[in-house]
Structure formats: C-alpha cells, structure tokens
Design a protein around this motif. Structure first.
Motif, short mmCIF file in Angstrom:
data_model
loop_
_atom_site.label_atom_id
_atom_site.label_comp_id
_atom_site.label_asym_id
_atom_site.label_seq_id
_atom_site.Cartn_x
_atom_site.Cartn_y
_atom_site.Cartn_z
N ASN A 11 13.53 31.38 -32.97
CA ASN A 11 12.52 30.37 -33.26
C ASN A 11 12.96 28.99 -32.76
N THR A 12 14.22 28.65 -32.95
CA THR A 12 14.76 27.38 -32.47
C THR A 12 14.73 27.31 -30.96
N CYS A 13 15.15 28.40 -30.33
CA CYS A 13 15.17 28.45 -28.86
C CYS A 13 13.78 28.31 -28.28
N TYR A 14 12.84 29.09 -28.79
CA TYR A 14 11.47 29.01 -28.28
C TYR A 14 10.93 27.58 -28.38
N ALA A 15 11.15 26.93 -29.50
CA ALA A 15 10.61 25.59 -29.68
C ALA A 15 11.12 24.64 -28.61
N GLN A 16 12.40 24.74 -28.29
CA GLN A 16 12.97 23.82 -27.30
C GLN A 16 12.50 24.13 -25.88
N VAL A 17 12.50 25.41 -25.50
CA VAL A 17 12.15 25.71 -24.12
C VAL A 17 10.65 25.58 -23.88
N VAL A 18 9.83 25.95 -24.86
CA VAL A 18 8.40 25.77 -24.68
C VAL A 18 8.07 24.29 -24.58
N ASN A 19 8.69 23.49 -25.41
CA ASN A 19 8.46 22.05 -25.36
C ASN A 19 8.91 21.46 -24.03
N HIS A 20 10.01 21.95 -23.49
CA HIS A 20 10.53 21.41 -22.23
C HIS A 20 9.68 21.84 -21.04
N PHE A 21 9.37 23.12 -20.95
CA PHE A 21 8.74 23.63 -19.73
C PHE A 21 7.22 23.46 -19.73
N MET A 22 6.60 23.36 -20.88
CA MET A 22 5.16 23.07 -20.92
C MET A 22 5.01 21.56 -21.06
N TYR A 23 5.24 20.87 -19.97
CA TYR A 23 5.50 19.43 -19.99
C TYR A 23 4.25 18.57 -19.87
N SER A 24 3.10 19.16 -19.68
CA SER A 24 1.92 18.33 -19.44
C SER A 24 0.76 18.70 -20.37
N THR A 25 1.07 19.01 -21.62
CA THR A 25 0.02 19.34 -22.56
C THR A 25 -0.77 18.08 -22.95
N THR A 26 -2.01 18.29 -23.32
CA THR A 26 -2.89 17.18 -23.67
C THR A 26 -2.92 16.96 -25.18
N SER A 27 -3.66 15.95 -25.59
CA SER A 27 -3.70 15.58 -27.00
C SER A 27 -4.28 16.68 -27.88
N GLU A 28 -5.07 17.60 -27.30
CA GLU A 28 -5.66 18.67 -28.10
C GLU A 28 -4.58 19.54 -28.76
N VAL A 29 -3.45 19.68 -28.10
CA VAL A 29 -2.40 20.57 -28.61
C VAL A 29 -1.06 19.87 -28.77
N ASP A 30 -0.99 18.60 -28.45
CA ASP A 30 0.26 17.86 -28.56
C ASP A 30 0.79 17.90 -29.99
N GLY A 31 2.02 18.25 -30.15
CA GLY A 31 2.64 18.29 -31.47
C GLY A 31 2.63 19.65 -32.14
N GLU A 32 1.89 20.61 -31.59
CA GLU A 32 1.80 21.91 -32.26
C GLU A 32 3.11 22.70 -32.21
N ILE A 33 3.93 22.44 -31.21
CA ILE A 33 5.20 23.17 -31.11
C ILE A 33 6.07 22.87 -32.32
N ASP A 34 6.23 21.59 -32.64
CA ASP A 34 7.07 21.21 -33.77
C ASP A 34 6.50 21.71 -35.09
N VAL A 35 5.18 21.65 -35.21
CA VAL A 35 4.54 22.12 -36.44
C VAL A 35 4.76 23.61 -36.62
N PHE A 36 4.57 24.35 -35.54
CA PHE A 36 4.73 25.80 -35.64
C PHE A 36 6.18 26.18 -35.90
N LYS A 37 7.11 25.52 -35.22
CA LYS A 37 8.54 25.79 -35.45
C LYS A 37 8.89 25.59 -36.93
#
Length: 459
Positions: free
Chosen positions: A118-144
């Motif tokens: 779970n920790t790993c996914y949060a970091q790599v998804v956040n890093h590599f999905m680098y151009s998300t828009t406001s519609e989904v911004d912040g969902e990675i941290d919330v889901f983690k």
C-alpha cells in the motif's frame, strides 16, 4: 472509544465520502471499495489500486499513450519488487535490469506485505501519474490512508513502521531507476517538442496547427525492459498511390465506407469504434490503461492469488512500455499519413472521422502506421493468453454505465477475438487503414512473445 479508533473511523468515513463524490469510468472501483471480491487479501489490495489508477488515468493530460505505458511498467515493477522476497519461484529483477538497485538488507525481519505494498503503490502512482487534474487530485493520499487504517488494526507500531519503510524504500529505488532513463525523463516533460518538424514526402504525415504537432516523436530512444525497437521486426507499409485502381486507394475507400456507414446507420461498427477508442482525455481511460482494466477484470474472474497477479501485471507493464517504443519508432520512420487527409483530398472534401465529435482534431497527433491501439491490445492480449489461455468466456465491462459514448459491455469467447476486434476498431472510427491495424497487431504479439519468455526465476 480510544483516540486511535476514533481517528481510524473518521479517516474511513472521510475517504468514502471523497470517493463517492467522484465519477468513475466504471462501477468496478466502487464495488471493490465496498466488499471483498477476491479470496486473496493482497490481490484485493492490488485490484483496488488498479481501480484508483483507472480513475486517475482518465483525468491525466499529456501522457497518453506513451508516458502512460511507461508509468505502468515502473509502477508494477515496484509492486512486484516489494513482494518478491516472499514469492515462490520468483526473484528480483535487480540482476536483469541494469542500474536497478534494491538492497534486501533494508527490509526488516518481519513486515506486513499489504502495508508495504500500500505504501509503495501510493508513492509510485503519485510519482508516475504526474499530470492529474483537480477532479482526482489528492485521491492517492486519501485512498492510501483509508487502506492503511483498515489494514493496521491491532498492528504494533514497530510492524507498521517497518512495513511502511520497506514499501517506501522500494518505491524510491524504482523511481531512482526510472530517472536513469534520461530520454524518458526528458520527453515526458515536452510530449510535443517544438524542435521536431516532420520530413516532407509524398503521402507523409504532417500537422495542420500547433495543437496537432507531433506527439512523442523521439520515443524510440526511451528505455525498454525486454525487447528494443532494433530487436523487433518491422514491415514497411504498401507504397503510397493516388491511382484509383491501387491497393492503397482501396484501403482508403474501405475507411471511408466503414466510417460513414457506421455513422449513418448507427450500427455495431460504431459501437465497436467508440467502445475501443479510449482516445479522449477527461472522458475515457487511455489505451494502455484499458489493458489494466481488462487485467483487473480477469484477475477477479479467475480469483488469482497475489503472486500470479503481480507477475501478470509486471509483464503487462513491460509489454505495453516496449510496444510504445517499437510502435513509435516505426511511426516516425514510415511517416504514413492519416486517412482523413487523403480522403478529404481525393474522395470527399467533407469527410469527418467518427472520432471527430469527441476531440478538437480529427486524429491523434502522430503518424498512422502502425496503429498504436492495435499494438497495445495485442501486446497485452499475448500476455493474457499466456496466463489464462485463449478460450475464455469474458465480458469486458470497462465502460459499463457510460452514456456519453457507446460503452455497453461486449462479450468474447476468446482473447484473440477480443484483440482482433479492438485492433481493427480503428477502421470504422475513421482514423486508420487496415494495414495500420494489421501491422500493429502483428508487432504487439511479437513483443508479447518476448515478454512471456522473460524469465523471472533466474538470478
């Protein structure tokens, strides 16, 4: 009620409110949030993170398809490396991928794999999905946080921190490895470089305005994982011709006829064309992302354990990445024009593709041959066949519930049938000739064969 329990409940409620307020491409992600749908707890976590990726994928801009394919390779490499020490018959890729360094002594004697993953996914998804828009911004941290709160119930602080440390360490090492790919790192920053001007030639692709400039024209120099563009075979397209009796003209007439008939009759070809399009940022997932959606559904349908799931996703990521590199090398080598340019000049000046109603330009912004969609779907299809066999009763629900385009689920009796339908869907969409799709499909299968033979058991 203790303070820690109160924080856990509040965190869970907050996370669910955030997720329920967001529109998704399908119902699959909402389903996995509410109930366990596979037997293996770690597989459940993998499926859920894939579901979040698909939400992010829809709302990323300037990545599809190449940067998305690259991102998937690194994200699933990181997930695999986080768990591989506890997997039977599989080994780390540190001996197979030059400059990838993961020191197993950094791992504590006892960790919880789900917290680490779970920790790993949060970091790599956040890093590599680098151009998300406001519609989904912040969902990675919330889901983690939501998953961690659920997974860490009654867990000691030491075990939690050791597990977090390992997942974070692996993520950082894979991110560092990705950054040694200087070409990939630089090109994702400028996907339509102003330095590139297409060569001029008879039948060559070109752009009509700056927003349609060449997308990822130098991608052939990006890192591959299994097979390079020089190692894949390449078949030249048929010769350009304006002769009404030529095979080339016949290919263009087919595009014109299928595109217009689908539009005017609103027939199954239009359903197929829109169903497999995945071209439109903000509306649909990307073409590589579509293969993750299919993988997720197959994992659920077959109730895979987490080891098989991680191997499948690793090889899928490698296949999609390497397909992007070889396909784009050929695209900018052969420079074949898009059908609408030819059709508007020689057949019908008022011709419009069936994609045009969704985007500002009639075509994706790169040459036509070979088709990227066709290579992605066959590269993935070959990996799926290797895992599940070809004969399969499968209904793809990637766009279930969507009404903005024809997303009604489609059923397939074999993976190869699904691959062929997706590959040639680009013809009635009006954006590719049949030769583009045939060559893309052939190339993707060639790449999948190399990836299927990539031995994960040898040090």
């Amino acid at each position: 009620m203790t303070t820690s329990n109160l924080k856990w409940i509040l965190g869970l409620v907050f996370a669910l409110v955030v997720f329920e307020s967001c529109e998704t491409d399908d119902d699959q992600f909402n389903t996995v949030l509410n109930e366990s749908i596979v037997s293996d707890e770690t597989t459940q976590l993998i499926v859920e993170w894939n579901g979040l990726f698909l939400k992010l994928d829809r709302y990323t801009f300037g990545m599809r398809p190449n940067a998305t394919a690259r991102a998937l390779a690194y994200m699933h490499l990181a997930a695999y490396e986080t768990v591989v020490d506890d997997m039977t018959d599989f080994t780390s890729n540190t001996s197979r991928l030059q400059t990838l360094t993961i020191d197993s002594t950094q791992r504590a004697n006892s960790i919880d794999l789900n917290i680490a993953l779970n920790t790993c996914y949060a970091q790599v998804v956040n890093h590599f999905m680098y151009s998300t828009t406001s519609e989904v911004d912040g969902e990675i941290d919330v889901f983690k946080a939501m998953k961690e709160n659920a997974l860490a119930v009654n867990m000691s602080t030491e075990l939690l921190e050791d597990s977090q440390q390992w997942g974070s360490y692996v993520a950082q090492q894979v991110i560092a490895y990705s950054q040694t790919d200087i070409e990939g790192e630089s090109q994702i920053l400028e996907p339509q470089p102003i330095s590139y001007e297409p060569p001029v030639g008879e039948g060559f692709w070109t752009y009509s305005a700056d927003p349609e400039r060449a997308l990822f024209p130098y991608w052939e120099s990006v890192r591959t994982f299994v097979i390079t563009a020089d190692e894949t075979s390449s078949n030249a397209p048929m010769a350009y011709s304006e002769d009404l009796n030529s095979d080339y003209f016949a290919q263009m007439i087919e595009v014109y006829s299928l595109n217009n008939t689908a539009k005017f009759e609103d027939n199954e070809d239009l359903w197929i064309a829109e169903y497999w399009s995945d071209d439109v940022e903000g509306l649909m997932m990307s073409p590589p992302g579509r293969q993750i959606s299919i993988a997720n559904q197959l994992i659920i349908q077959h109730d895979l354990n987490h080891e098989t799931s991680l191997v499948l996703l690793l090889k899928l990521g490698f296949a999609l990445n390497d397909a992007a590199v070889s396909t784009w090398a050929d695209k900018y080598n052969y420079m074949v024009m898009r059908p609408n340019t030819y059709i508007q000049e020689f057949i019908d000046a008022d011709y419009e593709t069936n994609l045009y109603r969704f985007i500002n330009w009639p075509n994706p912004s790169f040459p036509s041959y070979p088709s990227g969609h066709s290579s992605f779907v066959s590269a993935a299809g070959g990996v799926f066949i290797n895992t599940f066999g070809n004969d399969i009763n499968f209904t793809d629900r990637s766009h279930d519930g969507r009404t903005e385009f024809r997303g009604t689920p489609r059923q397939f009796n074999s993976i190869s049938d699904m691959v062929e339908e997706a590959a040639f869907s680009r013809v009635p969409l009006g954006v590719h000739m049949r030769i583009d799709c045939s060559e893309g499909m052939r190339l993707g299968y060639e790449i999948s064969e190399a990836v299927n033979n990539f031995d994960l058991s040898i040090n």
